[in-house]
Design an enzyme around this catalytic site. Structure first.
Site, mmCIF file in Angstrom:
data_model
loop_
_atom_site.group_PDB
_atom_site.id
_atom_site.type_symbol
_atom_site.label_atom_id
_atom_site.label_comp_id
_atom_site.label_asym_id
_atom_site.label_seq_id
_atom_site.Cartn_x
_atom_site.Cartn_y
_atom_site.Cartn_z
ATOM 1 N N ASN A 7 -35.608 20.300 -22.149
ATOM 2 C CA ASN A 7 -35.354 19.929 -23.538
ATOM 3 C C ASN A 7 -34.117 19.030 -23.561
ATOM 4 O OD1 ASN A 7 -34.682 19.770 -26.220
ATOM 5 N ND2 ASN A 7 -34.846 21.977 -26.626
ATOM 6 N N LYS A 14 -31.233 21.248 -22.002
ATOM 7 C CA LYS A 14 -31.477 22.678 -21.804
ATOM 8 C C LYS A 14 -32.632 22.819 -20.827
ATOM 9 C CE LYS A 14 -30.321 23.897 -26.546
ATOM 10 N NZ LYS A 14 -30.906 24.225 -27.834
ATOM 11 N N ARG A 78 -40.053 19.088 -24.124
ATOM 12 C CA ARG A 78 -40.021 19.016 -25.575
ATOM 13 C C ARG A 78 -39.924 17.548 -25.980
ATOM 14 N NH1 ARG A 78 -35.215 20.181 -29.763
ATOM 15 N NH2 ARG A 78 -36.481 19.995 -31.638
ATOM 16 N N HIS A 167 -39.804 20.813 -35.980
ATOM 17 C CA HIS A 167 -39.686 22.246 -35.644
ATOM 18 C C HIS A 167 -41.058 22.912 -35.541
ATOM 19 C CE1 HIS A 167 -35.521 22.331 -37.821
ATOM 20 N NE2 HIS A 167 -35.333 22.148 -36.520
ATOM 21 N N HIS A 195 -37.279 28.110 -40.828
ATOM 22 C CA HIS A 195 -36.490 27.894 -39.603
ATOM 23 C C HIS A 195 -35.116 27.433 -40.060
ATOM 24 C CE1 HIS A 195 -35.956 26.474 -35.322
ATOM 25 N NE2 HIS A 195 -34.990 25.832 -35.951
ATOM 26 N N ASN A 198 -29.102 25.010 -37.136
ATOM 27 C CA ASN A 198 -28.272 23.849 -37.447
ATOM 28 C C ASN A 198 -29.137 22.777 -38.100
ATOM 29 O OD1 ASN A 198 -25.789 22.629 -37.517
ATOM 30 N ND2 ASN A 198 -26.181 21.519 -35.609
ATOM 31 N N GLY A 199 -30.369 22.598 -37.579
ATOM 32 C CA GLY A 199 -31.417 21.873 -38.300
ATOM 33 C C GLY A 199 -32.226 22.931 -39.028
ATOM 34 N N ARG A 228 -26.688 17.682 -42.043
ATOM 35 C CA ARG A 228 -27.594 16.768 -42.761
ATOM 36 C C ARG A 228 -27.726 17.208 -44.213
ATOM 37 N NH1 ARG A 228 -32.153 17.735 -38.670
ATOM 38 N NH2 ARG A 228 -31.183 16.962 -36.782
ATOM 39 N N ARG A 272 -21.051 30.853 -39.682
ATOM 40 C CA ARG A 272 -20.164 32.007 -39.474
ATOM 41 C C ARG A 272 -18.772 31.725 -40.043
ATOM 42 N NH1 ARG A 272 -22.439 32.374 -33.493
ATOM 43 N NH2 ARG A 272 -22.357 30.151 -33.923
ATOM 44 N N GLY A 318 -30.941 30.326 -35.727
ATOM 45 C CA GLY A 318 -29.590 30.883 -35.746
ATOM 46 C C GLY A 318 -29.210 31.572 -37.040
ATOM 47 N N ILE A 319 -29.418 30.906 -38.166
ATOM 48 C CA ILE A 319 -29.046 31.491 -39.456
ATOM 49 C C ILE A 319 -30.094 32.507 -39.904
ATOM 50 C CG2 ILE A 319 -28.714 30.949 -41.906
ATOM 51 C CD1 ILE A 319 -27.521 28.223 -40.964
ATOM 52 N N GLU A 376 -38.763 28.649 -28.579
ATOM 53 C CA GLU A 376 -39.444 27.369 -28.401
ATOM 54 C C GLU A 376 -39.756 27.100 -26.930
ATOM 55 O OE1 GLU A 376 -36.403 25.856 -31.158
ATOM 56 O OE2 GLU A 376 -37.912 24.367 -31.707
#
Ligand code: AMP
Length: 603
Positions: A7, A14, A78, A167, A195, A198-199, A228, A272, A318-319, A376
């Site tokens: 990725n 990654k 990806r 996504h 989803h 961060n995005g 964004r 956070r 994440g969130i 993913e």
């Protein structure tokens, strides 16, 4: 099988080596600040500088270290944007790589690093199959009304302007996990997947397909994100350009990198930090949280309207996975939709790879609220493994052929001689799909107390016990009652009389109605996540005759070829004919297989 998942982002790489079936990670590595003087490889506890490395150099440095002593069977890449052409995972041959290059203008920030990774990894691992898995592919099923913008048609056609959505791998994965958890037929489910990382994007998933999503031609549309803006009145952009004299690059930077949570809160893009500041009274941070939650709620309401209702709302990334506060703000007043939040369950909801789903709706809530861990890399590995195994497509790889067995007879050597004459051997008429099995020229008459069935075919090779497999309708015709049994299990079954050209055999036992079953090679069983003698459900959808078969036995052997066997009554009840196929639709303790006509995809 092990798959390397690559990725490549604009400044990070990654890498994961994993088992696509179990999701187990064998190794991972991260390269950060690619293209910068302080580029660094993070692997295990090591942090190794690779000064100024670009994607190619970073991969050349990392892959030998990551793969040392590890066999990998395929590589999954990806790719963010598949444009209008790539609507499914695709094997990366030269022509495909070339076509991907032409897509870069559609996603100038994302596709060039994806492509750089593909070119480098193919050169470094030339003998392995490489597969591209696209973020946009899942959304290819969106109807035209959802993917079209109200701009001049000619301009949209010229520039490829339409909603593509992103996504997709994550939305598809979590919707599937939710379907399994709910143990519902996915064709009947309407799921809204949020989803939130961060995005961030929301998708309406109806019958397992994306029908609407919040990101557009680019990942800038929709929700408030880390940096964004998401949706803004386009007039504002014109106004800023006019009044502030911003050029295209300036606007790009403003909307992609200086807006969203970071722009609203003034403390950066990490929720956070924003939550901590909000708790101590920071008004900007409070507003940032409110605007973020409000936007998600707005989309949930809109997507429930798009689908004419909703059965589950799923939170991930994440969130979505970690912020109970944000989930609370988003779902607290959704009772009108039938979604009732349970505050305690929300606060305690935790997900992990081993336990990927947590529910936080009240018991009895009509709409289920779920947290689902996204993965993913595993979804990419899964698709790459299927294509690398030689399937033409992911859809084709999930097909289970269905064979319809007419009534038939298995004979011992002794019975063959009595019925057809001394020294007679069975004459193969045509091979059957299971290796070594064949239909014979020989036919017999089955005689029951009430009636006779003529021309019943004998199957070879000879067996150690005679067995006659008939349907329920045949039982009525013969005037017998045969038990439903696995093939070979003839103990305490009734007998029957067989008439042949040279003699008659009256069996003391051996008359059965075959239990429906699926033959699987161990590789297939691993792929579908089932084991020998598991009992599963099979849903078939045919025009006006949909039905679910329960009690379907899985039989696994290295001798078997993947195939589901039904008798004529079962096939007729579902209006199936030979040559049809089934598709793995969902699991959840039981497997459901969805049949589709080969080569015909509904809608
Ligand atoms: P992702 O892009 O999916 O990796 O999500 C990253 C974002 O998730 C971070 O920038 C944080 O804003 C958010 N996040 C991660 N953990 C938490 C947490 N425990 N509470 C609130 N937000 C979190």
């Amino acid at each position: 099988m092990h798959v390397l998942v690559v990725n490549c982002g604009s400044s990070s790489i990654k890498l994961d080596v994993l088992d696509p079936h179990s999701g187990e990670r064998l190794a991972t590595a991260r390269v950060e600040r690619v293209g910068h003087p302080d580029c660094v490889l993070l692997m295990g506890d090591d942090s190794i500088p690779i000064e100024g490395a670009d994607h190619a150099r970073a991969l050349a440095f990392t892959l030998p270290r990551l793969l040392e002593g590890r066999a990998v069977d395929a590589v999954g890449h990806r790719v963010v944007h598949g444009g209008a052409r790539f609507d499914a995972p695709t094997l990366l041959e030269d022509a495909v790589v070339e076509a991907l290059g032409a897509l870069s203008p559609l996603a100038p920030l994302h596709n060039p690093p994806n492509l750089a990774g593909i070119v480098a990894a193919r050169a470094l691992l030339p003998k392995l199959p490489h597969v591209a898995v696209f973020d946009t592919a899942f959304h290819a099923t969106m109807p035209r009304r959802a993917r079209s913008y109200a701009l001049p048609k000619a301009l949209m056609e010229k520039l490829g302007i339409r909603r593509y959505g992103f996504h997709g791998t994550s939305h598809a994965w979590v919707a599937q996990q939710a379907g399994r958890y709910l143990k519902e037929d996915p064709r009947a489910l309407r799921i809204i997947t949020c989803h939130l990382g961060n995005g961030a994007s929301v998708t309406a998933v109806e019958a397992g397909r994306s029908v609407e999503t919040s990101m557009g031609m680019t990942p800038l549309e929709g929700l408030v994100m880390g940096t964004r803006s998401g949706d803004v009145d386009p007039g504002i952009i014109l106004e800023i350009a006019r009044k502030e004299g911003l050029d295209i690059d300036g606007l790009d930077k403003l909307l992609n990198h200086q807006s969203g949570l970071a722009g609203l809160s003034g403390v950066g893009n990490d929720l956070r930090d924003i939550e901590a500041r909000a708790a101590s009274g920071d008004e900007d941070c409070r507003l940032a949280i409110q605007v973020f939650a409000h936007r998600v709620r707005k989309y949930i309401g809109a997507y429930a309207a798009v689908m004419g209702g909703v059965d589950a709302i799923v939170f991930t990334a994440g969130i979505g996975e970690n912020s109970a506060l944000m989930r609370h703000r988003i779902t607290q007043r959704l009772d009108f939709l039938g979604a009732r939040l349970d505050e305690d369950r929300n606060r305690d909801a935790r997900v992990s790879p081993a336990s990927p789903v947590a529910e936080f709706s009240e018991h009895g809530s009509r709409v289920r609220l779920l947290v689902v861990a996204t993965d993913e890399a595993r979804a990419i590995a899964h698709d790459a493994a299927l294509l690398a195994a030689g399937a033409q497509s992911v859809e084709a790889a999930s097909m289970i052929p269905i064979a319809v067995s007419a009534r038939h007879i298995h004979l011992t050597r002794e019975a063959v001689e009595t019925l057809f004459g001394a020294g007679h051997t069975l004459t193969p008429y045509k091979p059957l799909s299971q290796p070594g099995q064949f239909a014979c020229e020989e036919k017999l008459t089955v005689v029951g107390p009430k009636g006779r069935l003529a021309n019943v075919r004998v199957l070879g090779p000879e067996r150690s016990e005679c067995q006659v497999e008939i349907s329920r309708t045949d039982e009525f015709a013969l005037g017998v009652d045969a038990p439903v049994r696995d093939s070979g299990d003839v103990a305490n079954s009734p007998g029957i009389t067989l008439e042949g050209p040279a003699g008659v055999v009256t069996l003391a036992k051996g008359l059965i109605c075959a239990r429906r079953h699926i033959h699987m090679h161990p590789d297939d069983a691993a792929r579908f996540g089932v084991g020998d003698r598991d009992v599963v459900e099979v849903a078939v959808d045919t025009d006006g005759r949909d039905m679910i078969f329960g009690d379907v036995l899985i039989r696994v052997s290295p001798k078997y070829k993947l195939e589901m066997h039904l008798d004529t009554d079962e096939a007729n009840a579902a209006q199936l004919s030979g040559g049809d196929g089934g598709v793995l639709a969902s699991t959840g303790g039981s497997v459901r297989l969805r049949r589709r006509n080969v080569g015909f995809d509904a809608e």
